[in-house]
Enzyme design. Sequence first.
Site, PDB file in Angstrom:
ATOM      1  N   ASP A 146     -17.516  36.962   4.248  1.00  0.00           N
ATOM      2  CA  ASP A 146     -16.430  36.116   4.748  1.00  0.00           C
ATOM      3  C   ASP A 146     -15.614  36.836   5.818  1.00  0.00           C
ATOM      4  O   ASP A 146     -15.226  36.238   6.828  1.00  0.00           O
ATOM      5  CB  ASP A 146     -15.511  35.699   3.591  1.00  0.00           C
ATOM      6  CG  ASP A 146     -16.122  34.590   2.753  1.00  0.00           C
ATOM      7  OD1 ASP A 146     -17.067  33.940   3.223  1.00  0.00           O
ATOM      8  OD2 ASP A 146     -15.650  34.379   1.621  1.00  0.00           O
ATOM      9  N   ASP A 184     -14.377  40.161   0.412  1.00  0.00           N
ATOM     10  CA  ASP A 184     -15.702  39.567   0.588  1.00  0.00           C
ATOM     11  C   ASP A 184     -16.222  39.917   1.979  1.00  0.00           C
ATOM     12  O   ASP A 184     -15.715  39.430   2.991  1.00  0.00           O
ATOM     13  CB  ASP A 184     -15.613  38.042   0.408  1.00  0.00           C
ATOM     14  CG  ASP A 184     -16.995  37.404   0.382  1.00  0.00           C
ATOM     15  OD1 ASP A 184     -17.768  37.616   1.349  1.00  0.00           O
ATOM     16  OD2 ASP A 184     -17.312  36.708  -0.588  1.00  0.00           O
ATOM     17  N   THR A 230     -22.441  33.227 -12.409  1.00  0.00           N
ATOM     18  CA  THR A 230     -23.264  34.175 -13.183  1.00  0.00           C
ATOM     19  C   THR A 230     -23.306  35.565 -12.548  1.00  0.00           C
ATOM     20  O   THR A 230     -23.702  36.532 -13.205  1.00  0.00           O
ATOM     21  CB  THR A 230     -24.712  33.672 -13.264  1.00  0.00           C
ATOM     22  OG1 THR A 230     -25.246  33.634 -11.921  1.00  0.00           O
ATOM     23  CG2 THR A 230     -24.800  32.279 -13.867  1.00  0.00           C
ATOM     24  N   ARG A 288     -25.011  35.733  -4.187  1.00  0.00           N
ATOM     25  CA  ARG A 288     -24.629  35.895  -5.579  1.00  0.00           C
ATOM     26  C   ARG A 288     -24.059  34.603  -6.101  1.00  0.00           C
ATOM     27  O   ARG A 288     -23.125  34.065  -5.519  1.00  0.00           O
ATOM     28  CB  ARG A 288     -23.516  36.951  -5.638  1.00  0.00           C
ATOM     29  CG  ARG A 288     -23.870  38.145  -6.396  1.00  0.00           C
ATOM     30  CD  ARG A 288     -22.823  39.178  -6.466  1.00  0.00           C
ATOM     31  NE  ARG A 288     -21.437  38.885  -6.200  1.00  0.00           N
ATOM     32  CZ  ARG A 288     -20.451  39.641  -6.627  1.00  0.00           C
ATOM     33  NH1 ARG A 288     -20.715  40.701  -7.365  1.00  0.00           N
ATOM     34  NH2 ARG A 288     -19.209  39.376  -6.327  1.00  0.00           N
TER      35      ARG A 288
HETATM   36  C1  PRP Z   1     -22.263  40.005  -1.245  1.00  0.00           C
HETATM   37  C2  PRP Z   1     -22.710  41.299  -0.602  1.00  0.00           C
HETATM   38  C3  PRP Z   1     -23.951  41.641  -1.385  1.00  0.00           C
HETATM   39  C4  PRP Z   1     -23.619  41.157  -2.769  1.00  0.00           C
HETATM   40  C5  PRP Z   1     -23.225  42.338  -3.606  1.00  0.00           C
HETATM   41  O1  PRP Z   1     -22.995  38.951  -0.772  1.00  0.00           O
HETATM   42  O2  PRP Z   1     -22.915  41.200   0.776  1.00  0.00           O
HETATM   43  O3  PRP Z   1     -25.121  41.020  -0.911  1.00  0.00           O
HETATM   44  O4  PRP Z   1     -22.492  40.260  -2.636  1.00  0.00           O
HETATM   45  O5  PRP Z   1     -22.998  41.962  -4.916  1.00  0.00           O
HETATM   46  P1  PRP Z   1     -23.910  42.446  -6.126  1.00  0.00           P
HETATM   47  O6  PRP Z   1     -24.113  43.919  -5.949  1.00  0.00           O
HETATM   48  O7  PRP Z   1     -23.060  42.116  -7.322  1.00  0.00           O
HETATM   49  O8  PRP Z   1     -25.174  41.662  -6.113  1.00  0.00           O
HETATM   50  P2  PRP Z   1     -22.762  37.440  -1.253  1.00  0.00           P
HETATM   51  O9  PRP Z   1     -23.521  37.177  -2.494  1.00  0.00           O
HETATM   52  O10 PRP Z   1     -21.289  37.178  -1.299  1.00  0.00           O
HETATM   53  O11 PRP Z   1     -23.480  36.587  -0.134  1.00  0.00           O
HETATM   54  P3  PRP Z   1     -23.067  36.308   1.390  1.00  0.00           P
HETATM   55  O12 PRP Z   1     -23.271  37.607   2.144  1.00  0.00           O
HETATM   56  O13 PRP Z   1     -24.038  35.258   1.818  1.00  0.00           O
HETATM   57  O14 PRP Z   1     -21.633  35.867   1.423  1.00  0.00           O
HETATM   58  N1  URA Z   2     -19.494  41.232  -2.472  1.00  0.00           N
HETATM   59  C1  URA Z   2     -18.502  41.445  -1.578  1.00  0.00           C
HETATM   60  O1  URA Z   2     -18.578  40.995  -0.420  1.00  0.00           O
HETATM   61  N2  URA Z   2     -17.427  42.148  -1.983  1.00  0.00           N
HETATM   62  C2  URA Z   2     -17.309  42.652  -3.206  1.00  0.00           C
HETATM   63  O2  URA Z   2     -16.298  43.314  -3.515  1.00  0.00           O
HETATM   64  C3  URA Z   2     -18.350  42.416  -4.123  1.00  0.00           C
HETATM   65  C4  URA Z   2     -19.437  41.715  -3.729  1.00  0.00           C
END
Ligand code: PRP
Ligand code: URA
Length: 216
Positions: free
Chosen positions: A210, A207, A115, A111
Amino acid sequence: MIEQIAEFPTLTIIRHPLVQHKLTILRNRETPTKIFKELVDEIAMLMAYEATIDLTVEPLDVDTPLERTAGRHISGKKLTLVPILRAGLGMVEGILRLVPAARVGHIGLYRDHKTLLPVDYYFKVPGDVAERDFFLLDPMLATGGSAAAAVDSLKRVGATRIRFLCIVAAPEGVRRLADTHPDIQIYCAALDRELNTHGYILPGLGDAGDRLFGTR
Ligand code: PRP
Ligand code: URA
């Protein structure tokens, strides 16, 4: 033990006491990475038990050490797990313990922090897509942008049977996925209250990527 809510007909909430117990530890800000990872794995396995409840089985005879008897095995449509990178990776091993013959594809999405729109960077799933049942995995369904984009990608290559398994869902994400893909059944362990202004789920668990990989 499941719950269905009239407002969200595509959503199934898994209320099993073990899932809810583990989810509460997962939410705790003090839970360290190692335990967080173990809990995501265990919750995914328990959720998969419910999410596979309607898989069709075919008769299969088996020879015991004493005689032949009638048994059953999961039929035809091959199961494919597709974690959304990164956090979805944490859900794979637990489900594979239940369904060791499942194949694993990967969808890379993150994400954009400003945005909140998904940016895709990787896509690989097994062939014979039309014959497969896909379980798309991501612990978090927030705005729903990532889930909807991942479903778009799977459908683009011909997937027709797709379920989405997450641990925590926001109403905004459930609504978005139901609007864009009303054919997708969503399973979660909790439907939380709302998103904050940064797109994080409240109360949520922070997150997920993380916390799984210890990157913050
Ligand atoms: C997080 C999560 C989802 C997304 C959800 O990933 O694991 O994939 O956000 O958010 P949304 O429903 O608003 O799209 P992130 O984008 O943080 O990526 P990462 O797992 O690589 O940290
Ligand atoms: N992605 C995450 O990992 N946590 C949230 O709360 C939203 C998006």
